[in-house]
Design a protein around this motif. Structure first.
Motif, PDB file in Angstrom:
ATOM      1  N   LEU A  53       0.813  -1.215   0.000  1.00 12.50           N
ATOM      2  CA  LEU A  53       0.000   0.000   0.000  1.00 12.50           C
ATOM      3  C   LEU A  53       0.853   1.275   0.000  1.00 12.50           C
ATOM      4  CD1 LEU A  53      -2.895  -1.094   2.378  1.00 12.50           C
ATOM      5  CD2 LEU A  53      -2.913  -0.942  -0.101  1.00 12.50           C
ATOM      6  N   CYS A 134     -14.120  -2.061  -5.086  1.00  5.48           N
ATOM      7  CA  CYS A 134     -15.003  -1.919  -3.938  1.00  5.48           C
ATOM      8  C   CYS A 134     -14.580  -0.817  -2.975  1.00  5.48           C
ATOM      9  CB  CYS A 134     -15.041  -3.242  -3.214  1.00  5.48           C
ATOM     10  SG  CYS A 134     -13.375  -3.848  -2.923  1.00  5.48           S
ATOM     11  N   HIS A 135     -13.690   0.057  -3.396  1.00  2.00           N
ATOM     12  CA  HIS A 135     -13.260   1.146  -2.518  1.00  2.00           C
ATOM     13  C   HIS A 135     -12.676   2.234  -3.391  1.00  2.00           C
ATOM     14  CE1 HIS A 135      -9.744  -1.422  -3.283  1.00  2.00           C
ATOM     15  NE2 HIS A 135      -9.145  -0.267  -3.439  1.00  2.00           N
ATOM     16  N   VAL A 165     -15.161  -3.107   4.656  1.00  2.00           N
ATOM     17  CA  VAL A 165     -13.865  -3.769   4.788  1.00  2.00           C
ATOM     18  C   VAL A 165     -12.754  -2.981   4.090  1.00  2.00           C
ATOM     19  CG1 VAL A 165     -12.589  -5.900   4.413  1.00  2.00           C
ATOM     20  CG2 VAL A 165     -15.014  -6.001   4.957  1.00  2.00           C
ATOM     21  N   CYS A 166     -12.837  -2.940   2.773  1.00  2.00           N
ATOM     22  CA  CYS A 166     -11.708  -2.455   1.989  1.00  2.00           C
ATOM     23  C   CYS A 166     -11.344  -0.982   2.205  1.00  2.00           C
ATOM     24  CB  CYS A 166     -11.955  -2.714   0.521  1.00  2.00           C
ATOM     25  SG  CYS A 166     -12.549  -4.391   0.236  1.00  2.00           S
ATOM     26  N   SER A 169      -8.357   0.234   4.449  1.00  2.00           N
ATOM     27  CA  SER A 169      -6.928   0.133   4.141  1.00  2.00           C
ATOM     28  C   SER A 169      -6.425   1.252   3.244  1.00  2.00           C
ATOM     29  CB  SER A 169      -6.638  -1.200   3.450  1.00  2.00           C
ATOM     30  OG  SER A 169      -7.159  -2.270   4.187  1.00  2.00           O
ATOM     31  N   PHE A 170      -7.347   2.061   2.679  1.00  2.00           N
ATOM     32  CA  PHE A 170      -6.918   3.025   1.674  1.00  2.00           C
ATOM     33  C   PHE A 170      -7.079   4.461   2.148  1.00  2.00           C
ATOM     34  CE2 PHE A 170      -7.527  -0.871  -0.525  1.00  2.00           C
ATOM     35  CZ  PHE A 170      -6.515  -0.885  -1.481  1.00  2.00           C
ATOM     36  N   LEU A 191     -17.889  -4.665  16.222  1.00  2.00           N
ATOM     37  CA  LEU A 191     -17.077  -5.801  16.662  1.00  2.00           C
ATOM     38  C   LEU A 191     -16.746  -6.721  15.499  1.00  2.00           C
ATOM     39  CD1 LEU A 191     -18.850  -6.716  20.018  1.00  2.00           C
ATOM     40  CD2 LEU A 191     -16.991  -5.088  19.586  1.00  2.00           C
ATOM     41  N   PRO A 194     -13.790  -4.344  12.947  1.00  2.00           N
ATOM     42  CA  PRO A 194     -13.059  -3.355  13.756  1.00  2.00           C
ATOM     43  C   PRO A 194     -12.248  -2.321  12.967  1.00  2.00           C
ATOM     44  CG  PRO A 194     -12.748  -5.570  14.625  1.00  2.00           C
ATOM     45  CD  PRO A 194     -13.488  -5.714  13.340  1.00  2.00           C
ATOM     46  N   THR A 198     -11.871   1.478  14.003  1.00  2.00           N
ATOM     47  CA  THR A 198     -10.615   1.834  14.655  1.00  2.00           C
ATOM     48  C   THR A 198      -9.958   3.025  13.980  1.00  2.00           C
ATOM     49  OG1 THR A 198     -10.305  -0.488  15.116  1.00  2.00           O
ATOM     50  CG2 THR A 198      -8.385   0.898  15.343  1.00  2.00           C
ATOM     51  N   ARG A 227     -15.561   0.525  22.423  1.00  2.00           N
ATOM     52  CA  ARG A 227     -14.622  -0.578  22.639  1.00  2.00           C
ATOM     53  C   ARG A 227     -13.581  -0.658  21.508  1.00  2.00           C
ATOM     54  NH1 ARG A 227     -16.860  -5.834  24.999  1.00  2.00           N
ATOM     55  NH2 ARG A 227     -15.362  -5.380  26.638  1.00  2.00           N
ATOM     56  N   VAL A 228     -14.033  -0.551  20.260  1.00  2.00           N
ATOM     57  CA  VAL A 228     -13.058  -0.668  19.158  1.00  2.00           C
ATOM     58  C   VAL A 228     -12.529   0.686  18.706  1.00  2.00           C
ATOM     59  CG1 VAL A 228     -13.969  -2.843  18.283  1.00  2.00           C
ATOM     60  CG2 VAL A 228     -14.833  -0.697  17.360  1.00  2.00           C
TER      61      VAL A 228
END
Ligand SMILES: Nc1nc2c(ncn2[C@@H]2O[C@H](COP(=O)(O)OP(=O)(O)O)[C@@H](O)[C@H]2O)c(=O)[nH]1
Ligand SMILES: [Mg+2]
Ligand SMILES: [Zn+2]
Lengths: 256, 114
Positions: A53, A134-135, A165-166, A169-170, A191, A194, A198, A227-228
């Motif tokens: 990345l 997808c992102h 999800v994806c 990361s970007f 949960l 996360p 996060t 929590r997360v």
């Protein structure tokens, strides 16, 4: 061991067998080494240790600099499909109209429905059609930015592709990542996914107008989010009715 | 699935590196995937079966080295293995302030080639 294969030679030169072979093959067309076990001692190893990345992060940093130089603050909105990103942006744009100049980038798999919903007088809007990706990534956003006229713009809203999800990361070069969770999705989403929570600066719990009907347990949802994502500011609101919007708008104004 | 995009950029990088090293064929691609990287190893493996054919890495072995998640609790000054349901909760003191020390990796580690 007789070698039956005719020997190749340079153009026109007679081979030892007496047959003249003219090799006109382009060296680039030479077939690759055929599959099979390599001869011992011929395998080479290179150590790379490259983060995959890195390239995206580099471009995201360029976007961040580009935006900063123009005095623009950028927000990246992420959620599952249907959590209410477009509705939230519609109401937000209307509330800030005439007060803060905004611009919008919308990522979508195929259609431009959202971009059309977000069209407003004097508002630069660009649709980024990802065609199945997808992102959004930083280079898509860079191209989107190049397509907008950004004079006087102070706030850039980026609606990411609906996916929990994806997009985590970007990095796009945004100043704030805003993750939406709608009451229809259940309290345990944070949960189950996360990283997207996060990495959020703020979490919006949307559709609180229907929370009671759905039996959505606010306290459990808030506990799970904290929590997360203990770092995130939490907004409970309804993009449909406008409940809870004052605090959200104050958050945006405070960014300027 | 964004594993396809990840696989494409890994392959592009691998082929460029192999080419500039004068290699004709890539035999093995080693990728490190952290438990918190957001990448599913099986989906990544599948993506490679789609994109390798017709390239100099056709038939190459994809080696995926998994990396476990490790979190750190600043209060206890201790590492621990977080479980996915209690991501930031320190098993010793119960605080939710832990930080991720390891597990976000997504790296192209090594190539073997001819
Ligand atoms: N009841 C209720 N419905 C909402 C709210 N926000 C959005 N919706 C509805 O949820 C659906 C999806 O919203 P949309 O903004 O398109 O979600 P997106 O996919 O995240 O952009 C639409 O039918 C909206 O009208 C809300 O606060 N309350
Ligand atoms: Mg939308
Ligand atoms: Zn602790």
């Amino acid at each position: 061991m007789p070698n039956k294969k005719p020997e190749r030679s340079r153009a026109g030169a007679p081979a030892r067998s007496g047959v003249i072979l003219v090799d006109v093959r382009d060296p680039a067309d030479t077939p690759p080494t055929p599959p099979g076990d390599p001869l011992p001692g011929t395998v080479r190893t290179i150590d790379l240790q490259v983060r995959l990345l890195d390239e995206n992060d580099r471009r995201a940093a360029e976007n961040r600099t580009f935006l900063q130089q123009r005095g623009i603050r950028a927000l990246n909105f992420v959620s599952s499909p249907g959590a209410g990103k477009t509705t939230l942006l519609e109401r937000t744009l209307d509330a800030l109209a005439g007060e803060v100049r905004c611009a919008v980038l919308v990522g979508d798999l195929e259609t431009d429905n959202d971009a059309r919903r977000l069209r407003r007088e004097g508002l630069p809007v660009a649709q980024i059609t990802t065609g199945g990706t997808c992102h959004l990534d930083a280079s898509m956003v860079a191209r989107g930015l190049a397509a907008l006229s950004l004079g006087e713009v102070r706030l850039l809203f980026v609606e990411n592709v609906g996916n929990l999800v994806c997009p985590a990361s970007f990095d796009l070069g945004e100043n704030r990542r805003i993750t939406l969770l709608s009451c229809t999705e259940g309290e345990d989403k944070p949960l189950k996914y996360p990283p997207i929570f996060t990495s959020a600066h703020a979490v919006i719990v949307n559709k609180i107008d229907v929370a009671a009907v759905l039996g959505f347990d606010r306290a459990v949802a808030l506990t799970n989010i904290r929590r997360v994502a203990p770092q995130a500011e939490i907004f409970e609101l309804s993009a449909r009715t406008g409940e809870g919007f004052d605090r959200w708008l104050a958050y945006l104004r405070a960014l300027l | 699935m964004h594993e396809l995009g990840i696989a494409e950029s890994a392959l592009e990088l691998a082929l460029t590196q192999a080419h500039s090293a004068g290699a004709s064929r890539v035999l093995r691609i080693v990728i490190r995937v952290g438990a918190l990287s957001g990448v599913d190893a099986e989906a990544l493996r599948f993506a490679f079966t789609v994109i390798l054919p017709g390239t100099a890495a056709e038939g190459a072995t994809l080696q995926i080295d998994p990396v476990a998640a490790i979190a750190y609790c600043p209060a206890c000054q201790k590492d621990f293995f977080p479980d996915t349901d209690h991501f930031f909760e320190c098993p010793t003191c119960g605080q939710l302030c832990a930080t991720v020390k390891q597990g976000r990796e997504l790296d192209l580690v090594r190539l073997e080639m001819l």
